[in-house]
Design a protein around this motif. Structure first.
Motif, PDB file in Angstrom:
ATOM      1  N   GLU A   1       0.822  -1.212   0.000  1.00  0.00           N
ATOM      2  CA  GLU A   1       0.000   0.000   0.000  1.00  0.00           C
ATOM      3  C   GLU A   1       0.857   1.263   0.000  1.00  0.00           C
ATOM      4  N   LEU A   2       1.971   1.259   0.697  1.00  0.00           N
ATOM      5  CA  LEU A   2       2.823   2.451   0.741  1.00  0.00           C
ATOM      6  C   LEU A   2       3.598   2.631  -0.561  1.00  0.00           C
ATOM      7  N   ASP A   3       3.920   1.518  -1.214  1.00  0.00           N
ATOM      8  CA  ASP A   3       4.576   1.606  -2.528  1.00  0.00           C
ATOM      9  C   ASP A   3       3.676   2.326  -3.532  1.00  0.00           C
ATOM     10  N   LEU A   4       2.369   2.076  -3.455  1.00  0.00           N
ATOM     11  CA  LEU A   4       1.449   2.721  -4.388  1.00  0.00           C
ATOM     12  C   LEU A   4       1.396   4.222  -4.155  1.00  0.00           C
ATOM     13  N   LEU A   5       1.453   4.648  -2.900  1.00  0.00           N
ATOM     14  CA  LEU A   5       1.496   6.078  -2.619  1.00  0.00           C
ATOM     15  C   LEU A   5       2.771   6.689  -3.192  1.00  0.00           C
ATOM     16  N   ALA A   6       3.879   5.983  -3.060  1.00  0.00           N
ATOM     17  CA  ALA A   6       5.142   6.490  -3.607  1.00  0.00           C
ATOM     18  C   ALA A   6       5.080   6.593  -5.124  1.00  0.00           C
ATOM     19  N   LYS A   7       4.468   5.626  -5.781  1.00  0.00           N
ATOM     20  CA  LYS A   7       4.315   5.677  -7.239  1.00  0.00           C
ATOM     21  C   LYS A   7       3.508   6.904  -7.650  1.00  0.00           C
ATOM     22  N   ALA A   8       2.429   7.168  -6.920  1.00  0.00           N
ATOM     23  CA  ALA A   8       1.604   8.336  -7.245  1.00  0.00           C
ATOM     24  C   ALA A   8       2.410   9.613  -7.144  1.00  0.00           C
ATOM     25  N   ARG A   9       3.190   9.747  -6.087  1.00  0.00           N
ATOM     26  CA  ARG A   9       3.994  10.950  -5.911  1.00  0.00           C
ATOM     27  C   ARG A   9       5.045  11.082  -7.005  1.00  0.00           C
ATOM     28  N   GLU A  10       5.633   9.969  -7.441  1.00  0.00           N
ATOM     29  CA  GLU A  10       6.605  10.010  -8.534  1.00  0.00           C
ATOM     30  C   GLU A  10       5.973  10.579  -9.805  1.00  0.00           C
ATOM     31  N   PHE A  11       4.704  10.268 -10.015  1.00  0.00           N
ATOM     32  CA  PHE A  11       3.982  10.769 -11.189  1.00  0.00           C
ATOM     33  C   PHE A  11       3.437  12.178 -10.984  1.00  0.00           C
ATOM     34  N   GLY A  12       3.540  12.695  -9.773  1.00  0.00           N
ATOM     35  CA  GLY A  12       2.939  13.992  -9.482  1.00  0.00           C
ATOM     36  C   GLY A  12       1.431  13.922  -9.366  1.00  0.00           C
ATOM     37  N   LEU A  13       0.905  12.748  -8.990  1.00  0.00           N
ATOM     38  CA  LEU A  13      -0.536  12.544  -8.846  1.00  0.00           C
ATOM     39  C   LEU A  13      -0.910  12.515  -7.370  1.00  0.00           C
ATOM     40  N   ARG A  14      -2.182  12.809  -7.094  1.00  0.00           N
ATOM     41  CA  ARG A  14      -2.646  12.928  -5.711  1.00  0.00           C
ATOM     42  C   ARG A  14      -3.871  12.069  -5.446  1.00  0.00           C
ATOM     43  N   LEU A  15      -3.969  10.944  -6.178  1.00  0.00           N
ATOM     44  CA  LEU A  15      -5.115  10.051  -6.025  1.00  0.00           C
ATOM     45  C   LEU A  15      -4.656   8.607  -6.225  1.00  0.00           C
ATOM     46  N   VAL A  16      -5.022   7.742  -5.274  1.00  0.00           N
ATOM     47  CA  VAL A  16      -4.733   6.315  -5.382  1.00  0.00           C
ATOM     48  C   VAL A  16      -5.999   5.539  -5.039  1.00  0.00           C
ATOM     49  N   GLN A  17      -6.365   4.622  -5.926  1.00  0.00           N
ATOM     50  CA  GLN A  17      -7.517   3.751  -5.683  1.00  0.00           C
ATOM     51  C   GLN A  17      -7.026   2.332  -5.416  1.00  0.00           C
ATOM     52  N   PHE A  18      -7.466   1.783  -4.293  1.00  0.00           N
ATOM     53  CA  PHE A  18      -7.113   0.420  -3.922  1.00  0.00           C
ATOM     54  C   PHE A  18      -8.250  -0.513  -4.304  1.00  0.00           C
ATOM     55  N   GLY A  19      -7.946  -1.498  -5.138  1.00  0.00           N
ATOM     56  CA  GLY A  19      -8.949  -2.462  -5.575  1.00  0.00           C
ATOM     57  C   GLY A  19      -8.879  -3.749  -4.771  1.00  0.00           C
ATOM     58  N   ASP A  20      -9.673  -4.709  -5.200  1.00  0.00           N
ATOM     59  CA  ASP A  20      -9.768  -5.975  -4.486  1.00  0.00           C
ATOM     60  C   ASP A  20      -8.522  -6.838  -4.629  1.00  0.00           C
ATOM     61  N   ASN A  21      -7.602  -6.477  -5.553  1.00  0.00           N
ATOM     62  CA  ASN A  21      -6.360  -7.249  -5.672  1.00  0.00           C
ATOM     63  C   ASN A  21      -5.364  -6.925  -4.566  1.00  0.00           C
ATOM     64  N   LEU A  22      -5.649  -5.879  -3.776  1.00  0.00           N
ATOM     65  CA  LEU A  22      -4.896  -5.611  -2.550  1.00  0.00           C
ATOM     66  C   LEU A  22      -5.935  -5.356  -1.466  1.00  0.00           C
ATOM     67  N   PRO A  23      -6.517  -6.445  -0.929  1.00  0.00           N
ATOM     68  CA  PRO A  23      -7.677  -6.312  -0.021  1.00  0.00           C
ATOM     69  C   PRO A  23      -7.306  -5.663   1.296  1.00  0.00           C
ATOM     70  N   LEU A  24      -7.748  -4.428   1.471  1.00  0.00           N
ATOM     71  CA  LEU A  24      -7.352  -3.655   2.642  1.00  0.00           C
ATOM     72  C   LEU A  24      -7.907  -4.228   3.944  1.00  0.00           C
ATOM     73  N   HIS A  25      -9.034  -4.924   3.880  1.00  0.00           N
ATOM     74  CA  HIS A  25      -9.603  -5.454   5.120  1.00  0.00           C
ATOM     75  C   HIS A  25      -8.742  -6.558   5.732  1.00  0.00           C
ATOM     76  N   GLU A  26      -7.784  -7.060   4.973  1.00  0.00           N
ATOM     77  CA  GLU A  26      -6.886  -8.091   5.499  1.00  0.00           C
ATOM     78  C   GLU A  26      -5.651  -7.500   6.170  1.00  0.00           C
ATOM     79  N   LEU A  27      -5.464  -6.188   6.061  1.00  0.00           N
ATOM     80  CA  LEU A  27      -4.297  -5.560   6.665  1.00  0.00           C
ATOM     81  C   LEU A  27      -4.519  -5.342   8.155  1.00  0.00           C
ATOM     82  N   PRO A  28      -3.476  -5.466   8.957  1.00  0.00           N
ATOM     83  CA  PRO A  28      -3.615  -5.173  10.394  1.00  0.00           C
ATOM     84  C   PRO A  28      -3.838  -3.681  10.623  1.00  0.00           C
ATOM     85  N   GLU A  29      -4.328  -3.360  11.791  1.00  0.00           N
ATOM     86  CA  GLU A  29      -4.703  -1.988  12.105  1.00  0.00           C
ATOM     87  C   GLU A  29      -3.537  -1.014  11.962  1.00  0.00           C
ATOM     88  N   HIS A  30      -2.343  -1.419  12.353  1.00  0.00           N
ATOM     89  CA  HIS A  30      -1.222  -0.480  12.303  1.00  0.00           C
ATOM     90  C   HIS A  30      -0.853  -0.116  10.871  1.00  0.00           C
TER      91      HIS A  30
END
Length: 270
Positions: free
Chosen positions: A27-56
């Motif tokens: 998830e943090l790699d995707l934020l870094a990719k967005a910043r490299e492109f100068g973009l300010r929007l990231v959409q997380f799909g079901d291929n990286l299921p966020l509900h499986e991530l721990p709270e931290h």
């Protein structure tokens, strides 16, 4: 309309079933990719299921996105009552205003009446939390069926996440789905594609292309959506044709992403 990237911009990098990389993008790699492109929007799909991530990790994602000025949108697959409610709460936690859902999941294909009831039961929650639910047009349902669902739900907090290619799986082309679903579209998946006849002439092959290199007419598509004023964000998705080695496929995916974002900048806000 604001442009962003998605976990499906980097489908091979995040990992596909049966082909998980040794060092998948997180998830943090995707934020870094967005910043490299100068973009300010990231959409997380079901291929990286966020509900499986721990709270931290969820807390870290939200905090870093806020610090970097990146808007989050999240998504899931399988519109069961429990899963929808789970993701509404997750969207609130991550301060994501858009929740994109693919209705079907393996072994789960609810009928139209059930879909409407599931959404209606959560409407007050969506409205209270100011979250927009975007149903993604996918392989099973026709555009007119999605339109019927939305007419019955009849809420500004529910619309369509319009994917430019998925409905080919339901036997419908881009012009047909846009004419039907443009009034309901709240989010756009920009996915360019090619169609070519196979060498033996017995059928066609449909696969991905870098944005601007395929059959997707981006200016036409945006002109169709603009009069309705509901679609505020768009994300780049890619169907990258794989190479023999995964490392080469990932390199190709990155090159396509760079070329695609460069092309799309002329049509979108960043």
């Amino acid at each position: 309309m604001q442009l962003g990237i998605s976990t499906y911009t980097y489908g091979w990098g995040v990992g596909v079933p049966g082909n998980r990389p040794a060092n998948p993008l997180n998830e943090l790699d995707l934020l870094a990719k967005a910043r490299e492109f100068g973009l300010r929007l990231v959409q997380f799909g079901d291929n990286l299921p966020l509900h499986e991530l721990p709270e931290h990790r969820l807390a870290g994602l939200q905090q870093l996105a806020a610090a970097k000025g990146i808007t989050l949108e999240i998504g899931a697959r399988g519109l069961t009552p429990e899963h929808l409610h789970r993701y509404i709460l997750l969207a609130e936690k991550l301060r994501a205003n858009l929740l994109r859902f693919v209705i079907d999941a393996p072994g789960y294909e609810p009928d139209i009446k059930e879909i409407i009831q599931i959404i209606q039961n959560q409407l007050s929650v969506l409205e209270t939390k100011q979250i927009i639910l975007g149903l993604e047009n996918h392989d099973r349902l026709k555009a007119r069926e999605f339109a019927h669902i939305l007419d019955q739900v009849n809420s500004p907090n529910v619309g369509i996440c319009l994917d430019s290619v998925n409905s080919i799986g339901a036997g419908e082309g881009l012009e047909q789905i846009v004419e039907t679903l443009a009034p309901y579209t709240v989010n756009l998946h920009v996915k360019d594609f090619g169609i070519q006849r196979l060498p033996h002439l017995m059928g066609f092959q449909i696969d991905g292309r870098p944005a601007g290199k395929g059959r997707l007419n981006v200016p036409w598509l945006l002109n169709k959506l603009q009069p309705f004023g509901r679609c505020r964000t768009a994300v780049l998705e890619q169907w990258v044709v794989p190479e023999t080695e995964l490392t080469e496929t990932r390199r190709k995916e990155e090159n396509w992403a760079v070329a695609s974002v460069h092309y799309l900048r002329q049509y979108f806000e960043t």
